[in-house]
Design a protein around this motif. Structure first.
Motif, PDB file in Angstrom:
ATOM      1  N   THR A  40       0.866  -1.031   0.117  1.00 51.63           N
ATOM      2  CA  THR A  40       0.322   0.212  -0.143  1.00 51.63           C
ATOM      3  C   THR A  40       0.808   1.066  -0.338  1.00 51.63           C
ATOM      4  OG1 THR A  40      -1.424  -1.535   1.606  1.00 51.63           O
ATOM      5  CG2 THR A  40      -1.721   1.395   1.426  1.00 51.63           C
ATOM      6  N   TYR A  41       1.750   1.613   1.008  1.00 47.61           N
ATOM      7  CA  TYR A  41       2.912   2.624   0.615  1.00 47.61           C
ATOM      8  C   TYR A  41       3.577   2.557   0.058  1.00 47.61           C
ATOM      9  CZ  TYR A  41       6.326   5.406   2.360  1.00 47.61           C
ATOM     10  OH  TYR A  41       7.629   7.087   2.286  1.00 47.61           O
ATOM     11  N   ARG A  42       3.947   1.296  -0.859  1.00 48.42           N
ATOM     12  CA  ARG A  42       4.970   1.654  -2.104  1.00 48.42           C
ATOM     13  C   ARG A  42       4.388   2.051  -3.042  1.00 48.42           C
ATOM     14  NH1 ARG A  42       7.975  -3.731  -0.582  1.00 48.42           N
ATOM     15  NH2 ARG A  42       9.230  -2.661   0.788  1.00 48.42           N
ATOM     16  N   ASN A  43       2.665   1.903  -3.298  1.00 48.38           N
ATOM     17  CA  ASN A  43       1.689   2.052  -4.568  1.00 48.38           C
ATOM     18  C   ASN A  43       1.289   3.487  -4.358  1.00 48.38           C
ATOM     19  OD1 ASN A  43       2.151  -0.043  -6.095  1.00 48.38           O
ATOM     20  ND2 ASN A  43       0.326  -1.366  -4.899  1.00 48.38           N
ATOM     21  N   GLU A  44       1.697   3.990  -3.177  1.00 48.56           N
ATOM     22  CA  GLU A  44       2.128   5.359  -2.661  1.00 48.56           C
ATOM     23  C   GLU A  44       0.020   5.634  -2.394  1.00 48.56           C
ATOM     24  OE1 GLU A  44       2.649   8.251  -6.074  1.00 48.56           O
ATOM     25  OE2 GLU A  44       4.717   7.209  -5.498  1.00 48.56           O
ATOM     26  N   GLU A  45      -0.482   4.789  -2.014  1.00 55.31           N
ATOM     27  CA  GLU A  45      -1.883   4.454  -1.867  1.00 55.31           C
ATOM     28  C   GLU A  45      -2.197   5.289   0.185  1.00 55.31           C
ATOM     29  OE1 GLU A  45      -3.982   0.951  -2.237  1.00 55.31           O
ATOM     30  OE2 GLU A  45      -2.543   0.305  -3.736  1.00 55.31           O
ATOM     31  N   VAL A  46      -0.738   5.106   0.812  1.00 57.24           N
ATOM     32  CA  VAL A  46      -0.331   5.802   1.897  1.00 57.24           C
ATOM     33  C   VAL A  46       1.140   6.979   2.079  1.00 57.24           C
ATOM     34  CG1 VAL A  46       0.253   6.296   4.520  1.00 57.24           C
ATOM     35  CG2 VAL A  46      -1.258   4.209   3.257  1.00 57.24           C
ATOM     36  N   VAL A  47       0.032   8.269   2.085  1.00 55.01           N
ATOM     37  CA  VAL A  47       1.182   9.575   1.571  1.00 55.01           C
ATOM     38  C   VAL A  47       1.461   9.926   3.036  1.00 55.01           C
ATOM     39  CG1 VAL A  47       2.359  11.469   0.421  1.00 55.01           C
ATOM     40  CG2 VAL A  47       0.563   9.010  -0.356  1.00 55.01           C
ATOM     41  N   LEU A  48       2.359  10.273   3.562  1.00 55.91           N
ATOM     42  CA  LEU A  48       3.434  10.830   4.699  1.00 55.91           C
ATOM     43  C   LEU A  48       3.253  12.207   4.346  1.00 55.91           C
ATOM     44  CD1 LEU A  48       5.044   7.903   6.999  1.00 55.91           C
ATOM     45  CD2 LEU A  48       2.440   8.404   7.202  1.00 55.91           C
ATOM     46  N   TYR A  49       2.883  13.326   5.297  1.00 57.42           N
ATOM     47  CA  TYR A  49       3.196  14.528   5.209  1.00 57.42           C
ATOM     48  C   TYR A  49       3.355  15.236   6.608  1.00 57.42           C
ATOM     49  CZ  TYR A  49      -0.700  13.696   1.026  1.00 57.42           C
ATOM     50  OH  TYR A  49      -0.919  13.147   0.074  1.00 57.42           O
ATOM     51  N   ALA A  50       3.933  16.350   6.251  1.00 55.12           N
ATOM     52  CA  ALA A  50       5.055  17.119   7.373  1.00 55.12           C
ATOM     53  C   ALA A  50       3.525  17.050   8.350  1.00 55.12           C
ATOM     54  CB  ALA A  50       4.537  18.491   6.790  1.00 55.12           C
ATOM     55  N   TYR A  51       2.201  17.256   8.734  1.00 54.30           N
ATOM     56  CA  TYR A  51       1.695  17.399  10.008  1.00 54.30           C
ATOM     57  C   TYR A  51       2.035  15.927  10.218  1.00 54.30           C
ATOM     58  CZ  TYR A  51      -2.372  15.256   6.982  1.00 54.30           C
ATOM     59  OH  TYR A  51      -2.692  14.625   6.107  1.00 54.30           O
ATOM     60  N   ASP A  52       2.581  14.607   9.388  1.00 55.53           N
ATOM     61  CA  ASP A  52       3.008  13.299  10.145  1.00 55.53           C
ATOM     62  C   ASP A  52       3.881  13.118  10.923  1.00 55.53           C
ATOM     63  OD1 ASP A  52       0.720  11.741   9.745  1.00 55.53           O
ATOM     64  OD2 ASP A  52       1.071  11.565   7.607  1.00 55.53           O
ATOM     65  N   CYS A  53       4.706  13.898  11.860  1.00 54.13           N
ATOM     66  CA  CYS A  53       6.378  14.218  11.727  1.00 54.13           C
ATOM     67  C   CYS A  53       6.073  13.736  12.943  1.00 54.13           C
ATOM     68  CB  CYS A  53       6.861  15.409  11.285  1.00 54.13           C
ATOM     69  SG  CYS A  53       7.834  15.753  12.362  1.00 54.13           S
ATOM     70  N   ILE A  54       6.920  13.335  13.847  1.00 51.11           N
ATOM     71  CA  ILE A  54       7.260  13.069  14.970  1.00 51.11           C
ATOM     72  C   ILE A  54       8.416  13.163  15.672  1.00 51.11           C
ATOM     73  CG2 ILE A  54       5.098  11.092  14.952  1.00 51.11           C
ATOM     74  CD1 ILE A  54       7.188   9.418  15.445  1.00 51.11           C
ATOM     75  N   ASP A  55       8.866  13.334  15.503  1.00 52.48           N
ATOM     76  CA  ASP A  55      10.681  13.940  15.432  1.00 52.48           C
ATOM     77  C   ASP A  55      11.096  14.319  14.994  1.00 52.48           C
ATOM     78  OD1 ASP A  55      12.637  14.161  17.720  1.00 52.48           O
ATOM     79  OD2 ASP A  55      13.589  12.344  16.849  1.00 52.48           O
ATOM     80  N   THR A  56      12.073  15.568  14.915  1.00 52.45           N
ATOM     81  CA  THR A  56      13.226  15.772  14.103  1.00 52.45           C
ATOM     82  C   THR A  56      14.665  15.804  15.165  1.00 52.45           C
ATOM     83  OG1 THR A  56      11.602  17.096  12.987  1.00 52.45           O
ATOM     84  CG2 THR A  56      14.165  18.296  13.075  1.00 52.45           C
ATOM     85  N   LYS A  57      15.165  15.538  14.063  1.00 53.99           N
ATOM     86  CA  LYS A  57      17.073  15.712  14.783  1.00 53.99           C
ATOM     87  C   LYS A  57      18.051  16.418  14.226  1.00 53.99           C
ATOM     88  CE  LYS A  57      16.317  11.405  17.058  1.00 53.99           C
ATOM     89  NZ  LYS A  57      16.677  10.020  17.758  1.00 53.99           N
ATOM     90  N   PHE A  58      18.755  17.037  14.760  1.00 55.49           N
ATOM     91  CA  PHE A  58      20.605  17.996  14.148  1.00 55.49           C
ATOM     92  C   PHE A  58      21.544  17.075  14.854  1.00 55.49           C
ATOM     93  CE2 PHE A  58      16.105  20.594  14.624  1.00 55.49           C
ATOM     94  CZ  PHE A  58      16.365  21.089  13.097  1.00 55.49           C
ATOM     95  N   ASN A  59      22.240  16.614  13.284  1.00 52.95           N
ATOM     96  CA  ASN A  59      23.489  16.091  14.105  1.00 52.95           C
ATOM     97  C   ASN A  59      24.209  17.086  13.047  1.00 52.95           C
ATOM     98  OD1 ASN A  59      21.968  13.912  15.993  1.00 52.95           O
ATOM     99  ND2 ASN A  59      21.358  12.850  13.166  1.00 52.95           N
ATOM    100  N   ILE A  60      25.664  16.818  13.571  1.00 54.91           N
ATOM    101  CA  ILE A  60      26.693  17.370  13.253  1.00 54.91           C
ATOM    102  C   ILE A  60      27.435  16.311  12.353  1.00 54.91           C
ATOM    103  CG2 ILE A  60      29.506  18.381  13.483  1.00 54.91           C
ATOM    104  CD1 ILE A  60      28.231  19.782  15.766  1.00 54.91           C
ATOM    105  N   PHE A  61      27.075  16.285  10.840  1.00 56.38           N
ATOM    106  CA  PHE A  61      27.718  14.745  10.127  1.00 56.38           C
ATOM    107  C   PHE A  61      29.280  15.301  10.298  1.00 56.38           C
ATOM    108  CE2 PHE A  61      28.111  12.524   5.872  1.00 56.38           C
ATOM    109  CZ  PHE A  61      27.921  11.384   6.119  1.00 56.38           C
ATOM    110  N   LYS A  62      29.413  16.263   9.798  1.00 58.67           N
ATOM    111  CA  LYS A  62      30.819  16.106   9.719  1.00 58.67           C
ATOM    112  C   LYS A  62      31.163  17.855   9.282  1.00 58.67           C
ATOM    113  CE  LYS A  62      34.178  15.547   5.709  1.00 58.67           C
ATOM    114  NZ  LYS A  62      34.025  15.027   3.931  1.00 58.67           N
ATOM    115  N   TYR A  63      32.540  18.018  10.215  1.00 60.66           N
ATOM    116  CA  TYR A  63      33.161  19.552   9.645  1.00 60.66           C
ATOM    117  C   TYR A  63      34.806  19.616   9.326  1.00 60.66           C
ATOM    118  CZ  TYR A  63      34.962  18.706  14.663  1.00 60.66           C
ATOM    119  OH  TYR A  63      35.505  17.932  15.517  1.00 60.66           O
ATOM    120  N   ASP A  64      34.599  20.590   8.553  1.00 59.74           N
ATOM    121  CA  ASP A  64      36.287  21.095   8.651  1.00 59.74           C
ATOM    122  C   ASP A  64      36.947  21.750   9.319  1.00 59.74           C
ATOM    123  OD1 ASP A  64      36.084  19.000   6.274  1.00 59.74           O
ATOM    124  OD2 ASP A  64      35.191  21.287   4.850  1.00 59.74           O
TER     125      ASP A  64
END
Length: 64
Positions: A40-64
């Protein structure tokens, strides 16, 4: 001559959003239910939107 300029470095920040939604699936067992939900998800019958956001994380991935 004295200067108080600090050297600026480049930082790469990874932003990770987790979206979540609960869907109901009719099936005979858990395996069939998972397969139906995945299809169902792969066939795009279920689409998640911004209001489905339950968490946001910010990670330092790399720095010079």
């Amino acid at each position: 001559m004295k200067t108080d300029k600090k050297l600026k470095r480049v930082f790469q920040i990874e932003i990770v959003e987790t979206l979540s939604s609960i869907v109901e699936v009719n099936a005979e067992n858990e395996q069939e239910a998972l397969l139906k939900a995945q299809d169902t998800y792969r066939n795009e019958e279920v689409v998640l939107y911004a209001y489905d956001c339950i968490d946001t994380k910010f990670n330092i991935f790399k720095y010079d």
